[in-house]
Structures are given as C-alpha cells and as structure tokens.
Scaffold this motif. Structure first.
Motif, PDB file in Angstrom:
ATOM      1  N   VAL A  45      -0.149   0.679   9.992  1.00 54.46           N
ATOM      2  CA  VAL A  45      -1.193   0.345   9.282  1.00 54.46           C
ATOM      3  C   VAL A  45      -2.010  -0.547   9.810  1.00 54.46           C
ATOM      4  N   THR A  88      -5.916   1.082   8.389  1.00 57.37           N
ATOM      5  CA  THR A  88      -5.816   2.593   8.724  1.00 57.37           C
ATOM      6  C   THR A  88      -6.360   3.397   9.722  1.00 57.37           C
ATOM      7  N   VAL A 116      -0.888  11.565  -1.805  1.00 59.67           N
ATOM      8  CA  VAL A 116      -1.284  10.887  -0.590  1.00 59.67           C
ATOM      9  C   VAL A 116      -0.752  11.801   0.555  1.00 59.67           C
ATOM     10  N   LEU A 120      -5.686   6.096   1.826  1.00 56.74           N
ATOM     11  CA  LEU A 120      -4.818   5.411   2.655  1.00 56.74           C
ATOM     12  C   LEU A 120      -4.795   4.109   2.374  1.00 56.74           C
ATOM     13  N   ALA A 140      -2.622   3.555  -0.499  1.00 59.93           N
ATOM     14  CA  ALA A 140      -1.136   3.575   0.078  1.00 59.93           C
ATOM     15  C   ALA A 140      -0.519   2.434   0.532  1.00 59.93           C
ATOM     16  N   ASN A 141      -1.586   1.664   1.416  1.00 57.05           N
ATOM     17  CA  ASN A 141      -1.163   0.403   2.093  1.00 57.05           C
ATOM     18  C   ASN A 141      -0.721  -0.522   1.002  1.00 57.05           C
ATOM     19  N   LEU A 176       3.258   1.850   1.304  1.00 54.16           N
ATOM     20  CA  LEU A 176       3.836   3.125   1.649  1.00 54.16           C
ATOM     21  C   LEU A 176       3.824   3.293   3.237  1.00 54.16           C
ATOM     22  N   HIS A 203       3.050   5.115   7.003  1.00 58.92           N
ATOM     23  CA  HIS A 203       2.363   6.200   7.267  1.00 58.92           C
ATOM     24  C   HIS A 203       3.331   6.981   8.227  1.00 58.92           C
ATOM     25  N   CYS A 227       1.672  11.941   5.806  1.00 56.05           N
ATOM     26  CA  CYS A 227       2.091  11.455   4.605  1.00 56.05           C
ATOM     27  C   CYS A 227       2.488   9.975   4.465  1.00 56.05           C
ATOM     28  N   SER A 228       2.341   9.302   3.283  1.00 56.11           N
ATOM     29  CA  SER A 228       2.500   8.155   3.218  1.00 56.11           C
ATOM     30  C   SER A 228       3.600   7.959   2.187  1.00 56.11           C
ATOM     31  N   CYS A 275       6.006  -0.251  11.349  1.00 54.73           N
ATOM     32  CA  CYS A 275       5.023   0.420  10.166  1.00 54.73           C
ATOM     33  C   CYS A 275       3.939  -0.508   9.885  1.00 54.73           C
TER      34      CYS A 275
END
Length: 223
Positions: A34, A47, A80, A109, A112-113, A117, A119, A133-134, A201
C-alpha cells in the motif's frame, strides 16, 4: 500443520495445483504494497502501485469480494474486487459487477487501506493480471490456503519489506493487529518484528503514529 477440510478452499487449491502441474502458472497471487519508499525522503501515494495497474487497463469493473461474501467472518468492505478488461466486461454483462472510473477506484482503495486490507493481484493461465482484490486473512481463499496449508509457493510477496527503526518505535502496538502473517508481535510491552515473515503489504506503515516504519526494497535473495 493440520489441514482444515473446507470445500471452498479445497476447490481453489485443486485448481491451482492443476495449473502448476501443467506449468501454466508460477503462482496464484502477488502482494502489492500500500506504500512504497522510493528513497528515504520521497514517497508515492499509498495506493499508487495498484492505481498504475488500473490506469493501464482498458476497462475496470468492481464487484463484491467473493470470499467475504462466502465466509462473512468480518465487517470489512465488500465491494473492493476489481476485474480488468475481458474479465470485467464479462462480469458486468452477467450483472455481477459494475464499471468504475479511476476516481471511484481510488476512493475504494483508500477505504480498503483504512480497513487494513491487503492488496493482491490475481493471475490465471494465459492471462496477465485479471483481478485486483483487497483481502482479509480471515476470509481470502489465497491467504487462508497459504496459512492453513502452508502453501507459501502460491503467494509472491511484494518486492518491499517493512523496516522499523528501533530508536523511533514507541512500542505502541498499533502495527501488530495490521500484520496478517505474524511478523509483528507485542510481548512484555515491546513490539518485536521478524522481517523474514513480512510479506511486504505495507499496512504497518500507514498506522505508525511516529513514522518509525518505512518500506525498503528486499535483498535479491529474498525475492
């Protein structure tokens, strides 16, 4: 480790092993950080690596994460999962996905972060990346297979690894819950970090209150 009999996971594992046996794939998914550090002072947006892939796609669609829809083990965001090009077009045609522009994709995104989550870019035979996908470790089929079946060969970690400066770390433990693979543990009021377990990640970076953690390129022997 004892294998957990789960038809949902067994289906994916059998498919991956079939493709691996035929030499059609080298891995099923790859971790995308991320945040990535270009040098000690310059950072790209959290992202940006995912967005660069989406920008190169002819069409981008989004749908609910199939794994979280199936397991319902957490309250992380559902919509997501990005499908690219032909995969996205087919899903939109089947009314299981909808097209999104890059502005909405960036907003998805970001959420999601914020939700912690991971990526992942997803692959299948005769395709480049067909989905982004996340993912959460409690529901994602790939992350579960890696952990429960010890199939680390199926997941490629990112080119980056987290680096935490011991002199700056407050040992607050904020990063521990964000780590899906146990690279960070909180014991005796100390945050202990095992770089060998880090998948790159970058989720730990975005919650550190004192910016003690950054991302650095892995050494070639660990790629």
């Amino acid at each position: 480790m004892e294998n957990h009999i789960d038809p949902y996971l067994e289906k994916y594992l059998a498919k991956y092993d079939k493709w691996l046996g035929k030499g059609q794939i080298s891995y099923s998914s790859r971790v995308l950080p991320v945040s990535e550090s270009l040098n000690t002072k310059q950072w790209v947006l959290p992202t940006e690596q995912v967005m660069s892939i989406l920008r190169d796609a002819k069409t981008v669609a989004v749908q609910n994460c199939a794994c979280r829809t199936h397991y319902k083990r957490c309250d992380k965001p559902l919509e997501v999962c990005f499908l690219l090009n032909e995969s996205g077009d087919k899903a939109v045609s089947d009314k299981s996905a909808r097209y999104v522009d890059l502005i909405e994709a960036a907003n998805i995104l970001t959420k999601a972060n914020q939700s912690g989550l991971i990526h992942l870019s997803l692959y299948r035979p005769d395709h480049e990346i067909f989905a982004l996908c996340s993912c959460c470790p409690c529901c994602c089929h790939d992350l579960q297979i890696v952990k429960l079946f010890e199939r680390k060969d199926l997941l490629v970690h990112s080119e980056y690894v987290a680096v935490t400066g011991s002199e700056n770390c407050m040992h607050c433990g904020e990063c521990v819950e964000r780590c899906a693979f146990g690279a960070r543990v909180f014991e005796n009021e100390q945050m202990n970090y095992n770089a060998d377990a880090c998948i790159g990640c970058g989720l730990c970076v975005t919650v550190c209150p004192v910016e003690a953690t950054s991302m650095a390129l892995r050494k070639p022997e660990y790629l």
